[in-house]
Design a protein around this motif. Sequence first.
Motif, short mmCIF file in Angstrom:
data_model
loop_
_atom_site.label_atom_id
_atom_site.label_comp_id
_atom_site.label_asym_id
_atom_site.label_seq_id
_atom_site.Cartn_x
_atom_site.Cartn_y
_atom_site.Cartn_z
N GLN A 220 33.73 54.58 62.33
CA GLN A 220 33.50 53.14 62.37
C GLN A 220 32.28 52.73 61.56
O GLN A 220 32.26 51.68 60.92
N ARG A 221 31.26 53.59 61.50
CA ARG A 221 30.09 53.26 60.68
C ARG A 221 30.44 53.33 59.19
O ARG A 221 29.97 52.51 58.39
N ILE A 222 31.30 54.27 58.82
CA ILE A 222 31.73 54.36 57.42
C ILE A 222 32.57 53.13 57.06
O ILE A 222 32.40 52.54 55.98
N ILE A 223 33.45 52.73 57.97
CA ILE A 223 34.27 51.55 57.72
C ILE A 223 33.41 50.30 57.58
O ILE A 223 33.60 49.48 56.68
N GLU A 224 32.42 50.16 58.45
CA GLU A 224 31.54 48.99 58.37
C GLU A 224 30.74 48.99 57.08
O GLU A 224 30.49 47.93 56.49
N LEU A 225 30.35 50.17 56.61
CA LEU A 225 29.61 50.26 55.35
C LEU A 225 30.49 49.82 54.17
O LEU A 225 30.04 49.05 53.30
N LEU A 226 31.75 50.27 54.15
CA LEU A 226 32.65 49.88 53.07
C LEU A 226 32.98 48.39 53.12
O LEU A 226 33.08 47.73 52.07
N MET A 227 33.12 47.86 54.33
CA MET A 227 33.46 46.44 54.46
C MET A 227 32.29 45.52 54.13
O MET A 227 32.48 44.32 53.90
N SER A 228 31.08 46.06 54.11
CA SER A 228 29.90 45.23 53.82
C SER A 228 29.72 44.96 52.33
O SER A 228 28.98 44.06 51.96
N PHE A 229 30.39 45.75 51.47
CA PHE A 229 30.26 45.55 50.02
C PHE A 229 31.12 44.35 49.59
O PHE A 229 32.23 44.17 50.10
N PRO A 230 30.61 43.56 48.64
CA PRO A 230 31.46 42.50 48.07
C PRO A 230 32.65 43.12 47.33
O PRO A 230 32.46 44.03 46.52
N ASP A 231 33.84 42.62 47.60
CA ASP A 231 35.05 43.24 47.06
C ASP A 231 35.08 43.24 45.53
O ASP A 231 35.27 44.27 44.90
N ILE A 232 34.89 42.06 44.94
CA ILE A 232 35.00 41.95 43.49
C ILE A 232 33.96 42.81 42.80
O ILE A 232 34.26 43.51 41.82
N ALA A 233 32.72 42.79 43.30
CA ALA A 233 31.66 43.59 42.68
C ALA A 233 31.96 45.08 42.77
O ALA A 233 31.76 45.83 41.81
N LEU A 234 32.44 45.52 43.93
CA LEU A 234 32.74 46.94 44.10
C LEU A 234 33.93 47.35 43.25
O LEU A 234 33.92 48.42 42.61
N TRP A 235 34.97 46.52 43.20
CA TRP A 235 36.13 46.82 42.35
C TRP A 235 35.70 46.90 40.89
O TRP A 235 36.11 47.81 40.16
N ALA A 236 34.88 45.94 40.46
CA ALA A 236 34.45 45.92 39.07
C ALA A 236 33.61 47.15 38.73
O ALA A 236 33.78 47.75 37.66
N ALA A 237 32.74 47.55 39.65
CA ALA A 237 31.89 48.72 39.39
C ALA A 237 32.73 50.00 39.30
O ALA A 237 32.52 50.82 38.40
N LEU A 238 33.66 50.17 40.22
CA LEU A 238 34.49 51.37 40.20
C LEU A 238 35.43 51.39 38.99
O LEU A 238 35.64 52.44 38.38
N ALA A 239 35.99 50.22 38.64
CA ALA A 239 36.88 50.15 37.49
C ALA A 239 36.12 50.39 36.18
O ALA A 239 36.62 51.03 35.26
N ALA A 240 34.88 49.85 36.11
CA ALA A 240 34.08 50.05 34.90
C ALA A 240 33.63 51.48 34.74
O ALA A 240 33.32 51.92 33.62
N ALA A 241 33.60 52.24 35.83
CA ALA A 241 33.18 53.64 35.77
C ALA A 241 34.26 54.54 35.17
O ALA A 241 33.97 55.69 34.82
N LEU A 242 35.48 54.04 35.05
CA LEU A 242 36.56 54.86 34.48
C LEU A 242 36.32 55.04 32.98
O LEU A 242 35.89 54.11 32.29
N PRO A 243 36.60 56.22 32.45
CA PRO A 243 36.42 56.46 31.01
C PRO A 243 37.31 55.54 30.17
O PRO A 243 38.46 55.27 30.53
#
Length: 391
Positions: A220-243
């Motif tokens: 539950q603490r891991i889930i709360e940590l993931l849910m606390s990130f802004p969705d668009i910012a996290l998606w953009a960061a992970l997508a930009a990290a792809l080669p």
Amino acid sequence: MAEQVARVSTPYEEETLPPSPTLEAAEDVAADIGQLSVWRLMWRRFLRNRLAVAGSILLILLYILVIFADFFAPYDHLKVNEDYVLRAPQRLRFFDEEGNFHLRPFVYGTTTELDTHDLVWVHKDDPSQIYPIRFFVHGKPYKLLGLFETDIHLYGVDEPGTIFLLGTDRLGRDVFSRILFGGRVSLSVGLIGVTLTIIFGSILGTVSGYFGGIVDTVMQRIIELLMSFPDIALWAALAAALPHDMSTVTRFFFISIILSFIGWTGLARQVRAKVLAYREMDYTNAARAAGASHTRIILVHMLPNALSHIIVVATLAIPGMILAETALSFLGLGIQPPMVSWGTLLQDAQTVSVVVKNPWLMIPGAFVIVAVLCFNFVGDGFRDAADPFAI
């Protein structure tokens, strides 16, 4: 002296009232329903929801169009035609300029003029050129479903005529063909992402609710940590990290994994709440007393009972996946050319001037809206059908 009063029988006492046909019909329906399984009852309730049924039909049509895009598309979605850059949609006609009726629908040819004010070429219909629309015409060869070699397309016109039902983009590519091929990515990303979300969310949520204790606390603490990130910012960061040199197919699957990496948290918490109630039920205690293993209890008693809820949540999560992929691709962080999706198609309509002068470039957004609304209608229908208190 007691008087004996003769009792007079009335017709109402001698005749028995016939059974009510409404009551008999209700009893027959109740008996019929009592013999149905839970899934049959859910299906009956789902069919009573007209919006859900209509949404299902539209989704089936959309998936048929994108699966057989090679057949329905008149042109290759990557074909560049410099002679018809930003050509407005050609209208299907049955009457020509003189008012004559044609049995076969047709389109006019194209004439190109220079707009001296904006210094751009403008394409207009030429009534002197009439091109009847033909069906099941020969065109670019392709493999139907990746298996059968053919060159048959649903419709087309004889050369040098063109048929751009939804216009062309800034490189002269047919927008309708690109929408069909782009739908393969946008609609499949939602299914793949939700499949991964179901796997992660249902398993981790069930484990968290069933075992409890330190396992539940850490998850539950891991889930709360993931849910606390802004969705668009996290998606953009992970997508930009792809080669950037990653192949388009590999990038497509990584985008799906990224979307499911964020989406499983909500399902996990809902499944956990269900399992917390299920593990205190008598059938769970009986299975535990009979010596059933934790794996058997989870797979046989926990997940099947929560399956209807999982299906409802998954159906409602697909629109979010589609919108997320569209947003990433629109920002240039998702699907990259030459692969096409509805998000990449909307990149051409990023400025107000383009939308005002070439409004047909916004048509892919209409397909996104229709697909999302249909999935929402279907999800609402499943939710109502899975409600045990529904009438």
